[in-house]
Write a protein that holds these residues in place. Structure first.
Motif, PDB file in Angstrom:
ATOM      1  N   ILE A 614       0.695  -1.294   0.063  1.00 58.45           N
ATOM      2  CA  ILE A 614       0.061   0.102  -0.100  1.00 58.45           C
ATOM      3  C   ILE A 614       0.930   1.206   0.016  1.00 58.45           C
ATOM      4  CG2 ILE A 614      -1.896   1.346   1.336  1.00 58.45           C
ATOM      5  CD1 ILE A 614      -2.480  -1.318   2.553  1.00 58.45           C
ATOM      6  N   GLY A 615       0.845   2.091  -1.017  1.00 56.92           N
ATOM      7  CA  GLY A 615       1.491   3.408  -0.890  1.00 56.92           C
ATOM      8  C   GLY A 615       0.666   4.565  -0.888  1.00 56.92           C
ATOM      9  N   TYR A 616       0.949   5.294  -0.201  1.00 52.73           N
ATOM     10  CA  TYR A 616       0.462   6.797  -0.273  1.00 52.73           C
ATOM     11  C   TYR A 616       1.370   7.958  -0.110  1.00 52.73           C
ATOM     12  CZ  TYR A 616      -2.527  10.808   1.421  1.00 52.73           C
ATOM     13  OH  TYR A 616      -3.043  12.032   1.815  1.00 52.73           O
ATOM     14  N   THR A 617       0.890   8.836  -1.051  1.00 50.23           N
ATOM     15  CA  THR A 617       1.769  10.129  -1.176  1.00 50.23           C
ATOM     16  C   THR A 617       1.028  11.323  -0.846  1.00 50.23           C
ATOM     17  OG1 THR A 617       3.122   8.925  -2.885  1.00 50.23           O
ATOM     18  CG2 THR A 617       3.385  11.275  -2.601  1.00 50.23           C
ATOM     19  N   LEU A 618       1.480  12.376  -0.012  1.00 49.88           N
ATOM     20  CA  LEU A 618       0.789  13.656   0.104  1.00 49.88           C
ATOM     21  C   LEU A 618       1.822  14.516  -0.222  1.00 49.88           C
ATOM     22  CD1 LEU A 618      -1.295  15.584   1.164  1.00 49.88           C
ATOM     23  CD2 LEU A 618      -0.268  15.162   3.449  1.00 49.88           C
ATOM     24  N   SER A 619       1.495  15.412  -1.313  1.00 48.69           N
ATOM     25  CA  SER A 619       2.614  16.288  -1.722  1.00 48.69           C
ATOM     26  C   SER A 619       2.075  17.750  -2.309  1.00 48.69           C
ATOM     27  CB  SER A 619       3.254  15.664  -2.871  1.00 48.69           C
ATOM     28  OG  SER A 619       2.471  15.307  -4.140  1.00 48.69           O
ATOM     29  N   TRP A 620       3.060  18.538  -2.443  1.00 50.66           N
ATOM     30  CA  TRP A 620       2.720  20.014  -3.142  1.00 50.66           C
ATOM     31  C   TRP A 620       3.854  20.105  -4.197  1.00 50.66           C
ATOM     32  CZ3 TRP A 620       1.298  18.540   1.744  1.00 50.66           C
ATOM     33  CH2 TRP A 620       0.062  18.949   2.079  1.00 50.66           C
ATOM     34  N   THR A 621       3.570  20.705  -5.186  1.00 54.66           N
ATOM     35  CA  THR A 621       4.616  21.094  -6.014  1.00 54.66           C
ATOM     36  C   THR A 621       4.329  22.236  -6.859  1.00 54.66           C
ATOM     37  OG1 THR A 621       5.096  18.853  -6.591  1.00 54.66           O
ATOM     38  CG2 THR A 621       6.049  20.646  -8.027  1.00 54.66           C
ATOM     39  N   LYS A 622       5.190  23.388  -6.565  1.00 49.02           N
ATOM     40  CA  LYS A 622       4.835  24.907  -7.003  1.00 49.02           C
ATOM     41  C   LYS A 622       5.991  25.362  -7.791  1.00 49.02           C
ATOM     42  CE  LYS A 622       1.757  25.901  -2.892  1.00 49.02           C
ATOM     43  NZ  LYS A 622       1.782  26.536  -1.752  1.00 49.02           N
ATOM     44  N   MET A 623       5.689  26.299  -8.768  1.00 52.40           N
ATOM     45  CA  MET A 623       6.876  26.823  -9.549  1.00 52.40           C
ATOM     46  C   MET A 623       6.505  28.420  -9.589  1.00 52.40           C
ATOM     47  SD  MET A 623       7.074  24.307 -12.739  1.00 52.40           S
ATOM     48  CE  MET A 623       7.578  22.470 -12.429  1.00 52.40           C
ATOM     49  N   ARG A 624       7.607  29.270 -10.248  1.00 54.51           N
ATOM     50  CA  ARG A 624       7.479  30.602 -10.413  1.00 54.51           C
ATOM     51  C   ARG A 624       8.536  30.890 -11.474  1.00 54.51           C
ATOM     52  NH1 ARG A 624       8.133  33.148  -5.453  1.00 54.51           N
ATOM     53  NH2 ARG A 624      10.119  33.643  -5.888  1.00 54.51           N
ATOM     54  N   PHE A 625       7.989  31.468 -12.588  1.00 54.35           N
ATOM     55  CA  PHE A 625       9.038  31.988 -13.647  1.00 54.35           C
ATOM     56  C   PHE A 625       8.695  33.349 -13.785  1.00 54.35           C
ATOM     57  CE2 PHE A 625       8.125  27.457 -14.403  1.00 54.35           C
ATOM     58  CZ  PHE A 625       9.644  26.963 -14.948  1.00 54.35           C
ATOM     59  N   ALA A 626       9.801  34.042 -14.517  1.00 56.35           N
ATOM     60  CA  ALA A 626       9.994  35.512 -14.685  1.00 56.35           C
ATOM     61  C   ALA A 626       8.825  35.698 -15.867  1.00 56.35           C
ATOM     62  CB  ALA A 626      11.297  35.821 -14.906  1.00 56.35           C
ATOM     63  N   ASP A 627       8.696  34.855 -16.747  1.00 61.12           N
ATOM     64  CA  ASP A 627       8.038  35.236 -18.105  1.00 61.12           C
ATOM     65  C   ASP A 627       6.574  34.450 -18.178  1.00 61.12           C
ATOM     66  OD1 ASP A 627       9.637  36.948 -19.319  1.00 61.12           O
ATOM     67  OD2 ASP A 627      11.066  35.352 -19.630  1.00 61.12           O
ATOM     68  N   LEU A 628       6.208  33.688 -16.862  1.00 61.11           N
ATOM     69  CA  LEU A 628       4.756  32.830 -16.838  1.00 61.11           C
ATOM     70  C   LEU A 628       3.949  33.336 -15.894  1.00 61.11           C
ATOM     71  CD1 LEU A 628       6.252  29.329 -17.659  1.00 61.11           C
ATOM     72  CD2 LEU A 628       5.254  30.850 -19.329  1.00 61.11           C
ATOM     73  N   ASN A 629       2.872  33.347 -16.313  1.00 57.01           N
ATOM     74  CA  ASN A 629       1.711  33.702 -14.999  1.00 57.01           C
ATOM     75  C   ASN A 629       2.085  35.004 -14.359  1.00 57.01           C
ATOM     76  OD1 ASN A 629      -0.629  32.648 -13.930  1.00 57.01           O
ATOM     77  ND2 ASN A 629       0.339  32.216 -12.056  1.00 57.01           N
ATOM     78  N   PHE A 630       2.327  35.973 -15.051  1.00 60.22           N
ATOM     79  CA  PHE A 630       2.666  37.315 -14.311  1.00 60.22           C
ATOM     80  C   PHE A 630       3.589  37.307 -13.295  1.00 60.22           C
ATOM     81  CE2 PHE A 630      -1.534  37.293 -16.530  1.00 60.22           C
ATOM     82  CZ  PHE A 630      -1.477  38.234 -17.404  1.00 60.22           C
ATOM     83  N   ARG A 631       4.596  36.066 -13.152  1.00 58.25           N
ATOM     84  CA  ARG A 631       5.393  36.125 -12.246  1.00 58.25           C
ATOM     85  C   ARG A 631       4.931  35.796 -10.976  1.00 58.25           C
ATOM     86  NH1 ARG A 631      10.232  40.764 -12.522  1.00 58.25           N
ATOM     87  NH2 ARG A 631      10.775  40.422 -14.652  1.00 58.25           N
ATOM     88  N   LYS A 632       3.683  35.179 -11.004  1.00 55.11           N
ATOM     89  CA  LYS A 632       2.873  34.823  -9.901  1.00 55.11           C
ATOM     90  C   LYS A 632       3.133  33.074  -9.837  1.00 55.11           C
ATOM     91  CE  LYS A 632      -1.226  36.029 -10.918  1.00 55.11           C
ATOM     92  NZ  LYS A 632      -2.555  36.269 -11.004  1.00 55.11           N
ATOM     93  N   GLU A 633       3.353  32.902  -8.417  1.00 49.57           N
ATOM     94  CA  GLU A 633       3.583  31.223  -8.207  1.00 49.57           C
ATOM     95  C   GLU A 633       2.377  30.281  -8.626  1.00 49.57           C
ATOM     96  OE1 GLU A 633       3.327  29.287  -3.702  1.00 49.57           O
ATOM     97  OE2 GLU A 633       5.152  30.422  -4.122  1.00 49.57           O
ATOM     98  N   PHE A 634       2.514  29.375  -9.055  1.00 51.17           N
ATOM     99  CA  PHE A 634       1.519  28.502  -9.472  1.00 51.17           C
ATOM    100  C   PHE A 634       1.808  26.868  -9.375  1.00 51.17           C
ATOM    101  CE2 PHE A 634       4.103  29.308 -13.057  1.00 51.17           C
ATOM    102  CZ  PHE A 634       4.369  27.796 -13.763  1.00 51.17           C
TER     103      PHE A 634
END
Length: 781
Positions: A614-634
């Motif tokens: 039985i495998g369970y994963t709880l995770s969060w992965t976020k990114m931020r780029f200068a030229d994407l999404n108005f520099r907002k974290e996503f």
């Protein structure tokens, strides 16, 4: 944040030698009785001293003990344990043969591949998958798939429906180092990512490392998938083959010089194109196929020297041919890998083992179109690829039972070809090629240290170097793992690693398409870097045959790259790029930061008729780029909050000459939906052309949500398989019936926006695979 690691740590790991006691070394190789196959990770224990060791990747072991008489116990998963006594009064060379017992029937979590509990090894986040396990788990269309089994493990996220792509602890698909017999495999997928290219019949071992990386590994940020091919039987000729829904396979192995040399060849090919070809119109023919071919040979020169030669070639091709009177069109898309490895093992001394490797690897992707008629001829070709020539020298030094020192030097010569375009017609010809030459080098040293009976340490340091465009990048990469036993069956673990990556994959999809481009670090594109810390607890219930591990991790990445909005591989190379100093693709990308953190739970049953996990994963992965999404974290597209895998296999009975064998296997998976970007509105905007006044015309413009702000529906699926085995003398025939997506869940593959008669937008889910039964037949002799 800058990371510094004192070199004192590495030197503190060096062993302190005892000067007052006479010691001798027993060393040799552990092999399978009847085939001479070397056994990786076999355990050699000295119960009276509560110590021992394991064999390395080439079956070599070395034990240095005080003078005296000892009882040794040798064990390996799936083989009968063997005990014997030895009196050490001098150095001894002693090869050991183990007899196969039961089938490999468990996934073993172990940095050392030894047959022991989780609490008894130093490193964490390392999983070995026995090949028989891969063959037992039900799969899409009956095609057994190494990477799809890896997807079932905690910490590994799946891509889209049916896709073999893997995302480990927040990393992208380019951040996994995939190795086959020391050779790097750059594109590990067939059929646009639905199947991996690894034929389980040719593989000997598969190991996944997702954290606490030892210093001997480098060049990627997120994981290492290390696979070794079988050497081949040195005593007898054997074979294995099968016929499935979409492909057939055949593996043959046997001695070249009995007892000293052997070979193995293995092939697989789809045949759907051949079956449907007679039913297609002669004027229009479309087809697709892929194939794999593995080969390996080895020769034992003497007890101290062995050589190995191995290789892999695989290719996919989609083609379309039409012939109408004098007009002829031929189009194709093809991609493939080619690897070759030469290795020389040499035992310098009873405590010192060395391996020299020379490796070639090549991946290329090509699109071509040819059109001809009475009065014209036209051809277009577009290709990309990466070619490596590499050399490795690794040493394994075991001065005592408390130290295992590994050190080495690696060097790779890269040739990147992001774009090679050729266009020709009757009156014109043009060719534009972009190439990059680069060197990637590394030095490393590490020591696995046992301090008393409770504490184990694994410090290491890797120094990496990359040369491109007359610019040098030098990075220090410290590594450290530790394990402390609260009890013999309960351990606390921790690890730290810093990684650098000098090659990048440009991709605007998650399906592992061959159009993804491999490009190097340059003067404008910096190396990717990540650091990761992890901690956890491991508990063994050896009397009940299962174990539990819980791990938490935090990882930060910098200089990760992505296409800018609207850019793609189709735009690469259409500007003048006369040399590597003026590459248009660098203008199409942006760099950014990434964060990933979470927890992973694994409950594993390792013995008995019923096995699984039985495998369970709880995770969060976020990114931020200068030229994407108005520099907002996503959130990253492959961010998945919850991921659950239930895997079970039950062997009702083994096949004998008097009755059939029967196995039942099943898997159930659940995952939070992927994060995607959707349009929320559209409008018509006037076309504005420079120098034109009141130019008539409009262009439809879409307005989107923030990047990856919408969640697809959750993904879940249940698969089941039944194997019926019949044994007759030396033959075992197996019929397998499996069902993919048994309860016919319509999982989202992608979403589309459609408009009804009132021009009201509607969100439409597109699903790919309904319930899919499959039947296959295999034979082993």
């Amino acid at each position: 944040m800058k990371h510094k690691w004192p070199l004192i740590l590495l030197f503190a790991a060096l062993p302190l030698f005892s000067l007052g006691q006479t010691k001798y070394t027993i060393s040799g190789f552990i092999k399978e009785k009847g085939s001479e196959e070397l056994l990786i990770g076999a355990s050699i224990a000295v119960p009276s001293l509560k110590t021992g060791t394991i064999t390395n990747n080439y079956g070599f072991y070395s034990l240095t003990l005080p003078e005296g008489e000892y009882e040794l116990l040798v064990s390996y998963i799936g083989y009968k344990p063997k005990g014997f006594k030895i009196k050490l009064t001098a150095n001894v060379e002693n090869n050991i043969w183990l007899e196969a017992g039961t089938e490999l029937s468990e996934v073993v979590i172990s940095s050392k591949k030894q047959n022991s509990g989780l609490a008894e090894v130093t490193r964490m986040s390392v999983i070995e998958i026995p090949i028989q396990q891969i063959k037992d788990i039900p799969a899409l269309l009956g095609e057994k798939d190494v990477l799809k089994v890896i997807q079932l493990l905690p910490g590994v996220q799946k891509g889209n429906e049916g896709n073999s792509g893997i995302y480990v602890r927040g990393g992208g698909p380019d951040q996994n180092l995939i190795i086959l017999d020391d050779a790097t495999v750059y594109n590990a997928f067939h059929l646009f990512g639905f199947f991996s290219l690894f034929n389980g019949d040719a593989l000997k071992s598969v190991e996944l490392t997702k954290g606490g990386f030892p210093a001997r590994y480098g060049g990627r940020l997120s994981s290492v998938i290390d696979m070794s091919m079988k050497e081949g039987n040195k005593e007898e000729f054997h074979g294995e083959g099968g016929i499935g829904v979409i492909s057939s396979r055949l593996t043959l192995e046997g001695p070249i010089v009995k007892g000293k040399s052997s070979f193995l060849v293995s092939g697989r090919r789809t045949y759907v194109d051949a079956l449907i070809s007679p039913f297609l119109d002669e004027t229009d023919k479309t087809g697709y196929y892929f194939y794999d071919f593995n080969a390996k040979a080895n020769y034992e020169i003497d007890t101290r020297n062995k050589i190995y030669v191995s290789g892999y070639v695989g290719r996919d091709k989609f083609y379309y041919n039409s012939n109408y009177f004098q007009d002829v069109t031929k189009s194709s898309i093809s991609w493939g890998n080619l690897t070759g490895t030469f290795r020389w093992n040499h035992v310098f001394a009873p405590k010192l083992f060395g391996n020299f490797s020379f490796i070639a690897s090549n991946y290329n992707f090509n699109v071509s179109t040819q059109e001809s008629g009475d009065s014209y001829n036209y051809s277009y070709k577009n290709g990309s690829g990466i070619r490596d020539y590499a050399g490795k020298f690794d040493l394994d030094y075991r001065p005592s039972t408390n130290h295992t020192i590994k050190m080495g030097v690696h060097s790779i010569n890269h040739l990147f070809t992001p774009s090679a375009i050729t266009v020709k017609d009757d009156n014109f010809g043009s060719e534009k090629v972009t190439k990059f030459w680069a060197w990637e080098n590394a030095l490393y040293a590490e020591d696995d240290i046992k301090v008393g009976n409770k504490l184990r340490l694994n410090p290491g340091l890797r120094v990496s170097h990359f040369n491109v465009q007359q610019k040098n990048f030098v990075r220090f990469e410290p590594r450290f793992s530790a394990s402390y036993n609260l009890r013999s069956d309960l351990a606390l673990k921790a690890a730290y690693s810093l990684m650098n990556q000098y090659v990048h994959l440009l991709s605007n999809t998650t399906t592992g398409l061959p159009t993804d481009l491999w490009v190097p670090t340059t003067r404008l594109v910096k190396p990717q870097q990540s650091w990761q810390i992890a901690g956890g607890v491991a508990k063994d219930f050896l009397d009940k045959g299962f174990s539990v591990s819980l791990e938490g991790y935090y990882k930060e990445s910098s200089n990760i790259i992505s296409y800018k909005e609207g850019a793609s591989f189709l735009e690469i190379g259409f500007e003048d790029t006369p040399d590597e100093n003026n590459s248009y693709w660098e203008d199409q990308i942006t760099s950014g930061l990434g964060w990933s953190y979470g927890a992973e739970l694994l409950v594993q049953k390792k013995s008995g008729k019923f096995t699984g996990w039985i495998g369970y994963t709880l995770s969060w992965t976020k990114m931020r780029f200068a030229d994407l999404n108005f520099r907002k974290e996503f959130f990253a597209r492959y961010d998945r909050r919850h991921d659950i895998s239930l895997v079970g296999m039950y062997e009702f009975r083994k096949p004998t000459d008097l009755r059939n064998g029967l196995k039942l296997s099943a898997t159930w998976v659940y995952g939070t939906g992927n994060a995607i970007t959707l349009p929320v509105a559209k409008y018509d905007a006037p076309i504005d052309l420079p120098g034109q006044v009141n130019f008539p015309g409009f262009n439809t413009v879409s307005e989107y949500t923030d990047r990856n702000a919408f969640r697809m529906a959750p993904y879940h699926r249940f698969d089941m398989g039944v194997q019926i085995q019949k044994k007759k003398r030396l033959w075992i025939r197996t019929w397998e019936f499996s069902v993919y997506n048994l309860y016919n869940r319509y999982n989202p593959f992608f979403y589309d926006i459609s408009y009804n008669l009132e021009n009201v937008p509607q969100l439409v889910q597109v699903s790919l695979f309904p319930i899919i039964p499959s039947l296959s037949w295999s034979i082993k002799f």
